[in-house]
Design a protein around this motif. Structure first.
Motif, PDB file in Angstrom:
ATOM      1  N   GLY A  71       0.861  -1.227  -0.086  1.00 15.49           N
ATOM      2  CA  GLY A  71       0.105  -0.058  -0.080  1.00 15.49           C
ATOM      3  C   GLY A  71       0.961   1.267  -0.118  1.00 15.49           C
ATOM      4  O   GLY A  71       0.399   2.210  -0.642  1.00 15.49           O
TER       5      GLY A  71
ATOM      6  N   ARG B 277       2.225   1.874  -3.373  1.00 14.42           N
ATOM      7  CA  ARG B 277       1.045   2.471  -4.261  1.00 14.42           C
ATOM      8  C   ARG B 277       0.936   4.061  -3.993  1.00 14.42           C
ATOM      9  O   ARG B 277       0.896   4.938  -5.169  1.00 14.42           O
ATOM     10  CB  ARG B 277      -0.146   1.670  -3.998  1.00 14.42           C
ATOM     11  N   ASP B 278       0.766   4.091  -2.822  1.00 14.73           N
ATOM     12  CA  ASP B 278       0.470   5.531  -2.303  1.00 14.73           C
ATOM     13  C   ASP B 278       1.549   6.737  -2.758  1.00 14.73           C
ATOM     14  O   ASP B 278       1.181   7.855  -3.398  1.00 14.73           O
ATOM     15  CB  ASP B 278       0.190   5.680  -0.910  1.00 14.73           C
TER      16      ASP B 278
ATOM     17  N   THR C 223      -5.361  -6.574  -3.078  1.00 16.04           N
ATOM     18  CA  THR C 223      -5.369  -6.126  -4.657  1.00 16.04           C
ATOM     19  C   THR C 223      -6.774  -5.436  -4.788  1.00 16.04           C
ATOM     20  O   THR C 223      -6.975  -4.182  -5.471  1.00 16.04           O
ATOM     21  CB  THR C 223      -5.280  -7.317  -5.575  1.00 16.04           C
TER      22      THR C 223
ATOM     23  N   GLY D 287      -6.392  -1.760  -3.612  1.00 13.88           N
ATOM     24  CA  GLY D 287      -5.525  -0.954  -4.509  1.00 13.88           C
ATOM     25  C   GLY D 287      -6.295  -0.596  -5.691  1.00 13.88           C
ATOM     26  O   GLY D 287      -6.312   0.525  -6.011  1.00 13.88           O
TER      27      GLY D 287
ATOM     28  N   SER E 288      -2.408  -0.648  -9.931  1.00 12.24           N
ATOM     29  CA  SER E 288      -2.432  -0.249  -8.628  1.00 12.24           C
ATOM     30  C   SER E 288      -2.845  -1.377  -7.667  1.00 12.24           C
ATOM     31  O   SER E 288      -2.140  -1.674  -6.763  1.00 12.24           O
ATOM     32  CB  SER E 288      -3.404   1.058  -8.517  1.00 12.24           C
ATOM     33  N   GLY E 289      -3.880  -2.145  -8.170  1.00  8.41           N
ATOM     34  CA  GLY E 289      -4.222  -3.404  -7.564  1.00  8.41           C
ATOM     35  C   GLY E 289      -2.981  -4.543  -7.328  1.00  8.41           C
ATOM     36  O   GLY E 289      -2.796  -4.928  -6.230  1.00  8.41           O
TER      37      GLY E 289
ATOM     38  N   THR F 129      -0.271  -3.114  -5.124  1.00  9.86           N
ATOM     39  CA  THR F 129      -0.715  -3.375  -3.551  1.00  9.86           C
ATOM     40  C   THR F 129      -0.642  -4.901  -3.044  1.00  9.86           C
ATOM     41  O   THR F 129      -0.362  -5.023  -1.968  1.00  9.86           O
ATOM     42  CB  THR F 129      -2.193  -2.660  -3.513  1.00  9.86           C
TER      43      THR F 129
END
Lengths: 204, 204, 204
Positions: free
Chosen positions: B43, B46-47, B100, B103, B120-121, B124
């Motif tokens: 996470g 991703r962020d 996932t 995300g 993104s998924g 994550t």
């Protein structure tokens, strides 16, 4: 013109990344990931460190499609790849200089100081390869190899110096010519930066 | 429901991270760090890449307390862990799909394009394990193992396809069921993505 | 006073980074990069994770000049370095506590919760060394070594507890004294955190 160069460069870098993944026997997801990280990682590191959002591939997912496609295509044509080694060295050198100039432009547009412009160009040119080597569990080659990173530093300096005098376009052309020449000469004559060897020491 | 799944998932991932740290003989700080990075690293990557601030664990430090606690608890019950291997494979698979989907939701809320939602998924779901392996100085297992990352990609695609038709809740349930099934079948029958092997070459 | 400590600390950390690069036989670019990452990486990781832009070295490129200079100077005086080992252990300990306090201050200024203040201090104190070890392809030493990271956690806690009662300046002095003492005692008597050893298992 820089956009076309950029597309050629990320394709070439993605293919070299895919070959590294193949040397480690990764699966196709690994190949696609290493290809994309090698091609887009330098710009992503730069953007995250400078706080320059959104990242290039978030804004243009087609770049990501290109690097994934180039990585998977490399698997298909792996047998031919070893006959194209010289071509790839040239494309890789072109990519290095093109990435570096793009990194300088991003920092210039953000109004950052000249030192950071050079750092931004160098990070963009070199970090993709460093990330590839970390993911493949190697000591980053770039930190031990012929003038690769030095070419990025010198290209960034050249672009930064030429741009106020000659305008963006001519600065780009001169930097490309000079950087490419330097890199190819370094490869041809095996030029190296001096290395620093400090004896390993269990008490150190 | 997704929140409860998330808490189960970060606990399970933290415990697998602690076991990796134990295989390298790390100290308790190392155990807590690897546990937290494994659980929260996906996470966080991703962020940072999407510029989605503040990060989850900065906003909710209790998640961090949970992963540190789960990591240290693993040290206490290490002897029992090997009898729970099957349970952990299921929890890990559940976590993979839950991460996932989360995300995907973050990227959808940011209004990003479908390709980036899937990326993104996948990031994550998989980056926590990749960071764990880098910190433990391994070639990331995920890039060589049975369908782990592929399950993330397919789960993200499934969620993205089902959501406009079935609504958020049913899309989540279907994705969880399908992703979990695929992962467990892959484990049971040792399904693998095709790998790419490129001969190592000193001149390469 | 903290600014002067900070400059001493990044210089000392850059020099230890340069020695690590030398143990791997890197070229001068590698030396400058590892020196800078070791000295400035902890703060950069903290700033990226907390979304605290611009990063310190982007705002003050002179810090970067200092770390590059210190790294290259280390190459010149490498022969003398082994006689300065004790001095460097003290400077490194001082740097660890100074970085940690700075990390706490950044998080306090951002109004973050006490748990995140401690995490921010610990990340600032330790991540430079972790990144150095990843780039040099080692299992991060810090995750296996005498109380290094624990000193960061305890220093952060001490600063956070003392600051509301004693004011910023006295809290800094007490934290420096206590953290330095703890680190030097740990080095002298080879104190270690308990480690967790989980047998490696091919089926694990």
């Amino acid at each position: 013109m820089l956009s076309i160069l950029y597309l050629v460069a990320i394709t070439a870098e993605a293919m070299t990344g895919a070959l590294s993944a193949g040397r480690r026997g990764m699966d196709l997801f690994g190949v696609a990931l290493i290809a994309s990280v090698t091609a887009l990682g330098g710009g992503s590191v730069r953007d995250v460190l400078l706080g320059h959002y959104p990242l290039g591939w978030v804004k243009h997912p087609e770049y990501l499609a290109l690097t994934v496609g180039a990585g998977l295509a490399t698997v298909a044509i792996a047998r031919v790849m070893r006959y194209l080694r010289r071509l790839f060295l040239v494309l890789d050198a072109l990519g290095l200089v093109a990435f570096t100039v793009i990194g300088c432009q991003v920092a210039l547009e953000m109004g950052l100081s000249p030192a950071i412009v050079i750092v931004s160009g160098t990070l963009t040119g070199t970090c993709g390869g460093i990330l590839r080597d970390i993911l493949c569990n190697d000591v980053p080659l770039i930190l031990r190899r012929e003038l690769y990173a030095s070419v990025a530093v010198l290209s960034a300096g050249c672009y930064l110096l030429c741009r106020p005098w000659l305008g963006e376009e001519q600065a780009l052309l001169i930097t490309l010519a000079a950087g490419l020449l330097l890199r190819l000469l370094a490869l041809r004559f095996n030029w190296q930066m001096p290395t620093f060897t400090y004896p390993d020491d269990p008490h150190g």
